[in-house]
Scaffold this active site. Structure first.
Site, short mmCIF file in Angstrom:
data_model
loop_
_atom_site.label_atom_id
_atom_site.label_comp_id
_atom_site.label_asym_id
_atom_site.label_seq_id
_atom_site.Cartn_x
_atom_site.Cartn_y
_atom_site.Cartn_z
N LYS F 100 74.74 40.72 -5.61
CA LYS F 100 74.98 40.53 -4.53
C LYS F 100 75.86 41.14 -3.79
O LYS F 100 77.78 40.78 -4.40
CB LYS F 100 75.52 39.18 -3.90
CG LYS F 100 75.81 39.14 -2.70
CD LYS F 100 76.22 37.81 -2.43
CE LYS F 100 77.05 37.87 -0.55
NZ LYS F 100 77.12 36.43 -0.33
N GLY F 161 81.72 31.23 5.59
CA GLY F 161 82.75 29.84 5.89
C GLY F 161 83.09 29.67 6.62
O GLY F 161 83.73 28.39 7.44
N ALA F 187 76.09 34.36 5.17
CA ALA F 187 77.07 33.82 5.69
C ALA F 187 77.54 33.63 7.79
O ALA F 187 76.25 34.20 8.10
CB ALA F 187 78.29 34.99 5.93
N GLY F 188 78.15 32.33 7.69
CA GLY F 188 77.81 31.55 8.95
C GLY F 188 77.15 30.48 9.20
O GLY F 188 77.73 29.81 10.46
N ALA F 209 76.19 29.31 1.93
CA ALA F 209 77.16 28.02 0.92
C ALA F 209 77.92 26.84 0.89
O ALA F 209 77.98 25.50 1.04
CB ALA F 209 78.09 28.76 0.29
N SER F 210 78.80 27.59 2.06
CA SER F 210 80.14 26.23 2.34
C SER F 210 79.00 25.01 3.13
O SER F 210 79.22 23.98 3.16
CB SER F 210 80.75 27.47 2.93
OG SER F 210 81.66 27.90 2.66
#
Lengths: 265, 67, 265, 67, 265, 265, 67, 67
Positions: F100, F161, F187-188, F209-210
């Site tokens: 990645k 995040g 992301a986001g 992830a987050s």
């Protein structure tokens, strides 16, 4: 209702209006002229094209007569090479080293090509141009353009002529927050509230063409945009109220009369 | 005669024709006009002294409406 | 830059400004006075409260001096009974049969209570009042209020003082599409683009208080709102470009020069 | 003396006191003032002829800033 | 991947699925049957209409066979009188005192009429019905319906069949925050993310018909909705991360190697 | 309720889950392990950091035990040079040529730097890597990354995040429309409906992830995301109903009874 | 014969016809069926004992697909 | 002794120390470990034959949680 607005300064030029008007799409030179006047703009874009013996009158004559400054663009260029050559020709034709740098990557979306754009901007800055760079709403790209010497960064709200307004206000706000050069919202404005929003996000000016030239009544829309840019700029300066999750009474309860009387027994 | 291309069209011009002559032929006034010869700009100050050579590609350009 | 705007007509009164200003929340009468002037409004709301011997000056004196019309509200009423009594007292105090009818259902959101609102509106219309009804953005309720004789319907954009703008533009557009009486966007406006949007949706006017009176600089924001309402109204009249999914070049490709030259072999 | 309530506060007024008297006592000018007696409006035209009666609840109201 | 979800309780009935399916618009009874199965629903709405001798098969037979409960609606009623009569007939026909109460005010938007709705709800509650009230997104109206005894309030996201999703998430969240009875998002869902959002806002269930029955592949969409409702419900329970204005690295900088080496002299 | 989903193919690898999970931010390896299981993912990102003698257990052991594939990232790299070196080290450490690729331009927004990103991608593709490029939502940049040989493009919804979701769905749809390689929304994502929306826009997978690791209950949120990705993917396949401006009755008026009777004379 | 209206259509029925007879005439099974007579519901328990009278308006209803 | 830097910290190692030795000193297992010497990767196959030289900068890296 004319408001003395703090002037916009790009490079070493002061402009009394924060609206930059594009001339593309106007149905006639007469309507264009009246729209330019109604908009109050002091800076107007033109393209560079092959001379057309059939052309009735010239956009340049109109702009000369109105005394507004000309900002040549490099519309239609897909590579840094073409854009640089176009800018040099425009400098020769219009006796200005200002250029709206536009290097696109796609003929359906007309979105900027970030890599070619950076290459072209580097060459034009080196060559002494005052570069106003039409760019995506990417904050990192905008900073790079500023760092290499662009006089203004001009992120798009949405694709040229789409009228979608500002698709990602967050990114525009990020660009504004970090920029030391003027930020001009360029492309995508569809109606007055879009232009007002751009200014509220902190943009220094708005550049638009189709929103005015292709409106049903271009002169009325030019007028609308003049008000909209002033409205958004003043609102930014005035300091808006915060968004609250619940209501905040504008009428106080203090001194509220008792108009129901005592509870019946 | 010298065979050149002007704005994509073939054109024959007399020997000794300069860029200034070419522009005058296509446009009454030179206000707002720029010329490229073989993709490179010809500064206005060199129009009088730049001859058209066989096979040259000229672009004679001016302002058009644009956003 | 002053624009001759077609006047707004509510009941039998013509108003030269399409901005109605609420006075609640102004930090001082002096700032209020300057904000009213800057806004260009001709109609200003006031509440009815117990006389306060300590009060320094009076909002009514200010409005009298400026020659703007007074629109009493029934802020703080939870029932039709209270609202009707308040309206009658206001008629007596201000010698006007106009009333901004407000019957709320909740002290956190200050949202209108549709059932009490309808009851109060019926009584006030019967009693000869010119009723401007503060209502939700429910199109069916708005039509009912119009059908029973209200002179204007005033749907909210979002809760009073929240500054959230227009939470449901679709409903506002539905109300406009069906209404034969003026539609005034009332409550929720936070900044200039919200007011412009309201007018673009077809509202006939905008009523706002906190957005101006609680801004960091109320006078500048009043000025901004004057521009914003004009901008949105003109844009509505001008006929905006449609939203397109793809770009639409404002600069034509016609006559684009060839600046790359022949392909090298 | 007649015991009434004015804007939520108890107040004793002389016999024969009218609404007009009450208003004058609380406010130099009557411009922009309205009066409710026992929750019903007293029209300005009846201020002079409406006496205060024992136990009456008066609200004397005027303009305040409001949205 | 089946998740044991806490059951939904409306009145005294527990439901293992938080999806309520409407049957209107299905292209065939066979597709309807497969969509009901794919959706996992345990409660399905039907309308009451004149018997049709030509009708091939019956929706009721399908639902009987699948063992799902029937929720009759009062679709098409414009007045409290019609709605109450329809509910009483439905109780007789389907041997259930549950009813989805629908009283509309307009045949283009099919939006509820708040005044007639309240009247009908009062009568049906008095008459012993378990009333699930289809309503606007007005929080005050929702509270009134709860206060008068409705077993669930079912605010709309947007007009029936419009597929616009949830036009005013703020109002839905307000309704959820104050309600003691289940809140079912009813009408407007267009696709899976709309249903997930409804649950994330705190709704207890989602009722939808057209989104499934008129999808190009109703069975796949029924499956999608089953996942979507579970997704939104679990996300609500799981407690989402807050929205931040800036980034928050998911990868820590701690222990980041130096891969550039010493600065060259 | 498990749905047989068409597998995702990136380069020459087939994946049974369309959710890629990042491991950053998990409060413990135990919770991470349970979240990975709940999510159903088959591909999990890790970073490369200096060995930490104090570290209790290892993320790699967890992933080995679960049998999921490892996708190393180049998080924290600001230049192509660093990113390329990091990728080569990761290949050595994890015996995979998948990477990645992340080259950021700013430590507050962690937004990609388009120019460095392109340089790094070119080198890594030349070097035989299977490059999954984390990029902005710029369609021209995405196409360039695809053209130079990236195996997948991974545009961001909003900053890492931030939990803002997808700030510009229009751009994501443009990227999907033109891409011949898989598009992974990276992301986001803040909550389930964001992930569902990404898939509805046509993304082939979602990387997050987050949203999971920092949720109050990471395991429940992992479960939610598994449903959300399935929901969005199925909805995309099923073909949603169009958005309409007005209602479209799901219950037909055909056969509606007359329950009001004849008009009284 | 008794002239009634069933679902908006005129219909002649024999004297002594009950609601139960009417339903049976239109529908093989009475599962899921409800009947209104002059806009008021006729409970299933009274179908056998409720006669059709001249001019009665009947609605015989059952389930249809609905949202 | 040879002075090197490992993960940013100075470290003295015996003459003839290889990368393999270095790794073994810091980590029981070499699964999931990569080594850079002066910013360039040392392939695992060369760990045994790559000596540490005076002034070398080593990075010994492994997996960490990351998004």
């Amino acid at each position: 209702m004319d408001t003395p607005v703090d002037p916009l300064k790009i490079a070493d030029r002061e402009l009394g209006s924060r609206l930059v008007l594009g001339t593309g799409g106007a149905p006639s030179l007469d309507l264009l002229e009246r729209a330019v006047v109604a908009s109050g703009t002091e800076l107007v874009t033109v393209a560079l094209r092959r001379i057309d013996p059939q052309a009735p009158g010239s956009v340049l004559e109109v702009l000369d007569r109105l005394g507004v400054a000309v900002l040549p663009n490099t519309a239609g260029c897909y590579t840094a090479t073409e854009a640089v050559r176009t800018a040099r020709l425009a400098r020769e034709a219009f006796e200005t080293d200002w250029v709206k740098l536009e290097v696109i990557g796609d003929d359906r979306t007309l979105l900027p090509d970030p890599v070619e754009l950076v290459h072209a901007a580097e060459q034009l800055v080196d060559d002494g141009f005052t570069v106003l760079a039409y760019t995506t709403d990417d904050p990192i790209l905008a900073r790079r353009l500023e760092d290499l010497g662009c006089a203004a960064v001009m992120p798009l709200g949405s694709p040229i002529g789409s009228g979608m307004g500002i698709n990602n206000p967050y990114n525009i706000a990020l660009i504004v927050a970090q920029a030391a050069v003027p930020v001009v919202l360029d492309a995508g404005v569809g109606t007055a509230s879009d232009a007002a929003l751009a200014m509220e996000l902190g943009c220094d000016a708005v550049l638009l063409a189709s929103a005015v030239t292709r409106a049903q009544d271009p002169v009325a829309m030019a007028h609308a945009m003049r008000h909209a840019v002033a409205a958004g700029h003043l609102a930014r300066i005035a300091g808006r109220i915060p968004r609250r999750h619940y209501a905040d009474a504008s009428t106080s309860d203090e001194g509220r009369p008792d108009l129901l009387g005592p509870d019946p027994l | 005669m010298t065979a050149v291309t002007v704005n994509g069209q073939p054109e024959d011009v007399g020997a000794g024709t300069t860029v200034a002559d070419l522009v005058a032929r296509h446009r009454p006034s030179s206000r707002g006009v720029a010329v490229a010869r073989n993709e490179e700009v010809v500064p206005r100050s060199q129009w009088d002294t730049t001859p058209a050579a066989e096979g040259d590609r000229f672009e004679i350009l001016t302002a058009a409406q644009g956003g």
